[in-house]
Design a protein around this motif. Structure first.
Motif, PDB file in Angstrom:
ATOM      1  N   LEU A 235       0.812  -1.214   0.000  1.00 23.02           N
ATOM      2  CA  LEU A 235       0.000   0.000   0.000  1.00 23.02           C
ATOM      3  C   LEU A 235       0.844   1.263   0.000  1.00 23.02           C
ATOM      4  O   LEU A 235       0.381   2.330  -0.409  1.00 23.02           O
ATOM      5  CB  LEU A 235      -0.938   0.010   1.218  1.00 23.02           C
ATOM      6  CG  LEU A 235      -1.977  -1.113   1.291  1.00 23.02           C
ATOM      7  CD1 LEU A 235      -2.769  -1.009   2.595  1.00 23.02           C
ATOM      8  CD2 LEU A 235      -2.919  -1.036   0.096  1.00 23.02           C
ATOM      9  N   VAL A 236       2.099   1.156   0.487  1.00 23.09           N
ATOM     10  CA  VAL A 236       2.970   2.327   0.580  1.00 23.09           C
ATOM     11  C   VAL A 236       3.336   2.790  -0.822  1.00 23.09           C
ATOM     12  O   VAL A 236       3.749   1.991  -1.673  1.00 23.09           O
ATOM     13  CB  VAL A 236       4.228   2.011   1.411  1.00 23.09           C
ATOM     14  CG1 VAL A 236       5.166   3.216   1.412  1.00 23.09           C
ATOM     15  CG2 VAL A 236       3.853   1.620   2.818  1.00 23.09           C
ATOM     16  N   GLY A 237       3.181   4.093  -1.049  1.00 22.37           N
ATOM     17  CA  GLY A 237       3.450   4.656  -2.360  1.00 22.37           C
ATOM     18  C   GLY A 237       2.233   4.648  -3.260  1.00 22.37           C
ATOM     19  O   GLY A 237       2.237   5.271  -4.318  1.00 22.37           O
ATOM     20  N   GLY A 238       1.192   3.948  -2.839  1.00 25.59           N
ATOM     21  CA  GLY A 238      -0.040   3.907  -3.612  1.00 25.59           C
ATOM     22  C   GLY A 238      -1.010   5.004  -3.173  1.00 25.59           C
ATOM     23  O   GLY A 238      -0.718   5.829  -2.313  1.00 25.59           O
ATOM     24  N   PRO A 239      -2.234   5.020  -3.743  1.00 25.11           N
ATOM     25  CA  PRO A 239      -3.218   6.047  -3.377  1.00 25.11           C
ATOM     26  C   PRO A 239      -3.644   5.904  -1.908  1.00 25.11           C
ATOM     27  O   PRO A 239      -3.770   4.800  -1.384  1.00 25.11           O
ATOM     28  CB  PRO A 239      -4.380   5.786  -4.332  1.00 25.11           C
ATOM     29  CG  PRO A 239      -4.217   4.368  -4.762  1.00 25.11           C
ATOM     30  CD  PRO A 239      -2.747   4.087  -4.766  1.00 25.11           C
ATOM     31  N   LEU A 240      -3.849   7.051  -1.283  1.00 26.32           N
ATOM     32  CA  LEU A 240      -4.186   7.052   0.147  1.00 26.32           C
ATOM     33  C   LEU A 240      -5.516   6.360   0.422  1.00 26.32           C
ATOM     34  O   LEU A 240      -5.673   5.680   1.441  1.00 26.32           O
ATOM     35  CB  LEU A 240      -4.224   8.502   0.663  1.00 26.32           C
ATOM     36  CG  LEU A 240      -4.546   8.684   2.143  1.00 26.32           C
ATOM     37  CD1 LEU A 240      -3.451   8.067   3.007  1.00 26.32           C
ATOM     38  CD2 LEU A 240      -4.710  10.171   2.479  1.00 26.32           C
ATOM     39  N   ASN A 241      -6.496   6.514  -0.495  1.00 26.89           N
ATOM     40  CA  ASN A 241      -7.821   5.930  -0.240  1.00 26.89           C
ATOM     41  C   ASN A 241      -7.820   4.408  -0.270  1.00 26.89           C
ATOM     42  O   ASN A 241      -8.812   3.777   0.068  1.00 26.89           O
ATOM     43  CB  ASN A 241      -8.848   6.472  -1.228  1.00 26.89           C
ATOM     44  CG  ASN A 241      -8.444   6.243  -2.667  1.00 26.89           C
ATOM     45  OD1 ASN A 241      -7.562   5.430  -2.968  1.00 26.89           O
ATOM     46  ND2 ASN A 241      -9.073   6.974  -3.586  1.00 26.89           N
ATOM     47  N   ALA A 242      -6.700   3.791  -0.696  1.00 25.82           N
ATOM     48  CA  ALA A 242      -6.603   2.337  -0.593  1.00 25.82           C
ATOM     49  C   ALA A 242      -6.297   1.906   0.827  1.00 25.82           C
ATOM     50  O   ALA A 242      -6.525   0.751   1.198  1.00 25.82           O
ATOM     51  CB  ALA A 242      -5.525   1.816  -1.547  1.00 25.82           C
ATOM     52  N   PHE A 243      -5.780   2.839   1.628  1.00 24.68           N
ATOM     53  CA  PHE A 243      -5.441   2.518   3.016  1.00 24.68           C
ATOM     54  C   PHE A 243      -6.487   3.024   4.008  1.00 24.68           C
ATOM     55  O   PHE A 243      -6.759   2.377   5.022  1.00 24.68           O
ATOM     56  CB  PHE A 243      -4.077   3.134   3.360  1.00 24.68           C
ATOM     57  CG  PHE A 243      -3.705   2.998   4.817  1.00 24.68           C
ATOM     58  CD1 PHE A 243      -3.356   1.768   5.360  1.00 24.68           C
ATOM     59  CD2 PHE A 243      -3.720   4.115   5.654  1.00 24.68           C
ATOM     60  CE1 PHE A 243      -3.028   1.654   6.708  1.00 24.68           C
ATOM     61  CE2 PHE A 243      -3.392   3.999   7.000  1.00 24.68           C
ATOM     62  CZ  PHE A 243      -3.042   2.770   7.524  1.00 24.68           C
ATOM     63  N   VAL A 244      -7.094   4.156   3.731  1.00 26.71           N
ATOM     64  CA  VAL A 244      -8.010   4.760   4.693  1.00 26.71           C
ATOM     65  C   VAL A 244      -9.153   5.443   3.940  1.00 26.71           C
ATOM     66  O   VAL A 244      -8.978   5.958   2.839  1.00 26.71           O
ATOM     67  CB  VAL A 244      -7.264   5.789   5.583  1.00 26.71           C
ATOM     68  CG1 VAL A 244      -6.701   6.922   4.758  1.00 26.71           C
ATOM     69  CG2 VAL A 244      -8.180   6.342   6.676  1.00 26.71           C
ATOM     70  N   ARG A 245     -10.341   5.414   4.564  1.00 26.26           N
ATOM     71  CA  ARG A 245     -11.480   6.156   4.016  1.00 26.26           C
ATOM     72  C   ARG A 245     -12.261   6.770   5.178  1.00 26.26           C
ATOM     73  O   ARG A 245     -12.371   6.191   6.268  1.00 26.26           O
ATOM     74  CB  ARG A 245     -12.400   5.263   3.184  1.00 26.26           C
ATOM     75  CG  ARG A 245     -13.055   4.136   3.923  1.00 26.26           C
ATOM     76  CD  ARG A 245     -13.879   3.280   2.958  1.00 26.26           C
ATOM     77  NE  ARG A 245     -14.534   2.178   3.634  1.00 26.26           N
ATOM     78  CZ  ARG A 245     -15.714   2.265   4.254  1.00 26.26           C
ATOM     79  NH1 ARG A 245     -16.360   3.407   4.270  1.00 26.26           N
ATOM     80  NH2 ARG A 245     -16.244   1.213   4.856  1.00 26.26           N
ATOM     81  N   GLU A 246     -12.773   7.949   4.938  1.00 24.71           N
ATOM     82  CA  GLU A 246     -13.466   8.711   5.988  1.00 24.71           C
ATOM     83  C   GLU A 246     -14.870   8.148   6.201  1.00 24.71           C
ATOM     84  O   GLU A 246     -15.586   7.814   5.259  1.00 24.71           O
ATOM     85  CB  GLU A 246     -13.559  10.188   5.593  1.00 24.71           C
ATOM     86  CG  GLU A 246     -14.055  11.079   6.722  1.00 24.71           C
ATOM     87  CD  GLU A 246     -13.923  12.560   6.381  1.00 24.71           C
ATOM     88  OE1 GLU A 246     -14.602  13.369   7.010  1.00 24.71           O
ATOM     89  OE2 GLU A 246     -13.119  12.880   5.471  1.00 24.71           O
ATOM     90  N   THR A 247     -15.253   8.033   7.486  1.00 27.08           N
ATOM     91  CA  THR A 247     -16.590   7.515   7.829  1.00 27.08           C
ATOM     92  C   THR A 247     -17.452   8.532   8.546  1.00 27.08           C
ATOM     93  O   THR A 247     -18.659   8.352   8.665  1.00 27.08           O
ATOM     94  CB  THR A 247     -16.479   6.274   8.732  1.00 27.08           C
ATOM     95  OG1 THR A 247     -15.776   6.639   9.937  1.00 27.08           O
ATOM     96  CG2 THR A 247     -15.748   5.159   8.033  1.00 27.08           C
TER      97      THR A 247
END
Length: 686
Positions: free
Chosen positions: A212-224
């Motif tokens: 996941l590192v270096g990839g898009p942030l939304n692949a790691f976290v999403r706002e709820t």
């Protein structure tokens, strides 16, 4: 239990507010505790951002120092560069790769060298490369994936010689080194932190998969959840929810996010919430108990009040029946004496006429007494007539003077342009006499009564039921007045301040008359100066009707009348009164038999029916006759009708028992007028 119930209610009423206040305070404390935790999350984010900024600045400074070594003077010496790189690798293990490139981004030397032995021709992060050249300062670049797809981020510094940029020195650092910095700055093991660059890519994260590192942030976290005071609810890869705060890292386009697990956040206030919910349930239980006890107490009080009211009603009924019995016994004495006189002096015409006059006067008094009694329960205004009050007061003046006695002066002054009113004339006369009598009883040693009348267009604040113009009749005296404690009770039935010599019904009748007529009555009094009662009656919508002529009454006599009454003596009395006028009379003791007579005798022109009869009332009979025999007139008669007294309306003339010959003839005229003009004519017995 009955004695203990009020004490329990008092205790509950004192306890429930205390518990409610405790709940409010507890809820406030929980909110404050949660707010303190949120502030702590924000402070940790700021602290982490400060630590990371310091660590990156240190790396920039070190690389800037390296850029000044003579080993990087052009032309580059490959051997010297490798020796320098290996020496730095031993001292700065976080530098994964060290390379130097020209101003076009071509990599000239790299340590360690690529495994395939071929140098990379161009740098990966072109944007940070341009910023170094433009700003001529050290720059932290974005995360990129280089050789073997290993994510790294660059720190670049310009190598300046003779006032110009000769080349660019770059150190590539693996993101996990940044994660170690986060933990070194005191990040709790259970908490989560991540860093995002300005391009929306994940730079580093605690517990994140390397892919996941270096990839898009939304692949790691999403706002709820929405952000409040810098705190947002998010869900990270793996499904864990956290409350997070963010801070910008100085000297870079990075942002650090620090998050506390939502479960841990909720656990802090869970005990308080349990206590809070337990307290709320306790409050609800106490309220239910208080409501139950209050209902029981209210029912007990109501039973007690009903018992007291029942006793008061019995006492009031005793007073009322005693006064009525006294008056009717006097009337019965008149009739008893009259009967004896008629029997003994059949041939003495003078005595006979005196006796009959005395008995006729007794009938009038008895009718007035019953009319006065019915006025207390009457809701309708069925006997109303439209007339001018200034025309009625004149004939009443003699009665008012008699009611006031010789010791009291009665002064009457009415505006001659007063509007007409639509009220029961007999009830109006009784109301005026009652108020004069009340004023007389207040002035035992004499005084003066002033009667005034005028039109009132508007401005009655205390009378919400009066919307339009009305007339006002005031009756004032100069007696001792009414005490403030009693003035609000003067219209209560049986309330009196005059002891046993007064019934306490006069002013109640006045109040009932005013309300029934669509108006009201108000009282004003000053102790030692007198009292004033003012009756307000609405202006009549109709014009004053002209009186019926004697000729029309005489021409209205029917040839044959059917009398319907379930009381035989009343039936015979009505029959006798009709036969004296030369009218042919048929009789029926019930409504059903009356319909049978009408079916067999087409000569019946008018039906005179009592209202209160079993099975079929007079009102029902009148409607049936109107449906079957529209040319047959109907006149109703009654001593008392519960339906009419409670406000029921009828289009047929109504005779009130006992009625005189004049009343009967007027009813015949009204019925004839109704039949000829198909208009409703109301009968108002005089």
């Amino acid at each position: 239990m009955n004695k203990l119930r009020p004490s329990l209610l008092l205790l509950l009423c004192a306890t429930i507010p205390v518990l409610v206040v405790s709940v409010v305070i507890g809820q406030y404390s929980l909110r404050q505790q949660r707010a303190a935790i949120d502030r702590d999350i924000g402070q940790r984010a700021d602290f982490s951002a400060t630590g990371l900024a310091r660590a990156l600045e240190t790396q920039r400074q070190l690389l800037s120092i390296v850029s000044e070594t003579p080993r990087l003077d052009p032309p580059l010496d490959r051997k010297a560069f490798r020796e320098l790189a290996h020496r730095l690798e031993a001292r700065l293990p976080i530098w994964e790769i060290l390379h130097i490139s020209d101003l076009q981004g071509n990599i000239m030397l790299s340590v360690p060298a690529p495994q395939d032995g071929v140098s990379h021709s161009m740098v990966n992060d072109v944007e940070s490369y341009r910023r170094v050249i433009e700003t001529r300062t050290a720059v932290v670049g974005s995360v990129v994936r280089g050789e073997r797809e290993i994510p790294t981020f660059p720190i670049r510094v310009p190598v300046e010689r003779d006032g110009a940029i000769a080349s660019i020195l770059t150190a590539l650092i693996r993101p996990e080194e940044v994660t170690n910095i986060l933990y070194a700055n005191g990040l709790a093991k259970t908490w989560t932190a991540w860093i995002a660059d300005g391009d929306g890519r994940l730079v580093a994260a605690t517990g994140a998969a390397p892919s996941l590192v270096g990839g898009p942030l939304n692949a790691f976290v999403r706002e709820t959840g929405s952000e409040e005071s810098g705190i947002a609810g998010v869900k990270i890869a793996g499904g864990e929810e956290v409350r997070t705060s963010s801070a910008s890292i100085a000297g870079s386009n990075w942002t650090v996010h620090v998050g506390m697990p939502l479960a841990e956040y909720q656990e802090i206030g869970r005990t308080g919430y349990r206590i809070l919910m337990a307290t709320i349930f306790l409050i609800v239980a106490l309220i239910i108990a208080a409501a139950f006890l209050f209902q029981r107490e209210l029912a007990a009080r109501r039973r007690q009040e009903l018992a007291v009211a029942s006793g008061q009603r019995m006492e009031a009924l005793g007073k009322l029946t005693g006064g009525v019995a006294h008056d009717f016994n006097n009337l019965l004495m008149i009739f008893q004496a009259g009967i004896e006189g008629v029997r003994r002096r059949k041939n003495d015409e003078q005595k006979l006429n005196l006796t009959l006059d005395m008995m006729s006067e007794g009938v009038s008094k008895g009718k007035a007494i019953t009319h006065r009694l019915l006025s207390f329960s009457r809701r309708s205004n069925r006997d109303a007539e439209t007339f001018f009050i200034q025309d009625k007061i004149g004939p009443l003046e003699q009665l008012m003077k008699q009611a006031a006695t010789d010791q009291i002066i009665v002064d009457t002054e009415l505006d001659q342009d007063m509007w007409p009113v639509t009220v029961d004339p007999q009830a109006f006369e009784v109301a005026i006499i009652n108020m004069v009598t009340n004023a007389r009883e207040a002035m035992a040693e004499g005084g003066a009564i002033h009667i005034r009348g005028c039109n009132v267009s508007s401005g009655f604040k205390e009378m919400k039921q009066l919307r339009g113009p009305c007339i006002a009749i005031s009756i004032s005296d100069n007696g001792p007045g009414i005490s403030p404690a009693d003035i609000h009770r003067v219209f209560e039935p049986f309330f009196t301040t005059k002891g046993s010599r007064a019934s306490g019904l006069g002013l109640s009748q006045v109040y009932g008359f005013a309300q029934r007529s669509g108006g009201t009555v108000v009282v004003n009094s000053l102790q030692g100066q007198g009292t004033s009662f003012v009756i307000y009656l609405p202006k009549a919508a109709d014009q004053v009707a002209p009186s019926s002529s004697a000729t029309s009454v005489a021409n209205a006599l029917p040839r044959k009348v059917l009398v319907v009454d379930d009381t035989s003596s009343s039936l015979e009395a009505s029959k006798m009164l009709l036969e004296v006028e030369g009218i042919i009379v048929a009789t029926a003791p019930s409504g059903q038999e009356a319909l049978t007579v009408l079916a067999s005798d087409p000569n019946v022109e008018l039906v005179l029916s009592d209202i209160m009869m079993p099975n079929m009332s007079g009102l029902e009979l009148a409607v049936e006759i109107q449906s079957r025999y529209p040319n047959t007139s109907v006149i109703l008669m009654t001593g008392y009708s519960d339906a009419l007294e409670q406000g029921a309306r009828t289009e047929f003339p109504v005779l009130s028992k006992p009625f005189t010959r004049a009343d009967m003839l007027a009813a015949f005229a009204a019925a004839a007028a109704k039949r000829s003009s198909a208009s409703v004519v109301r009968l108002h017995p005089g």
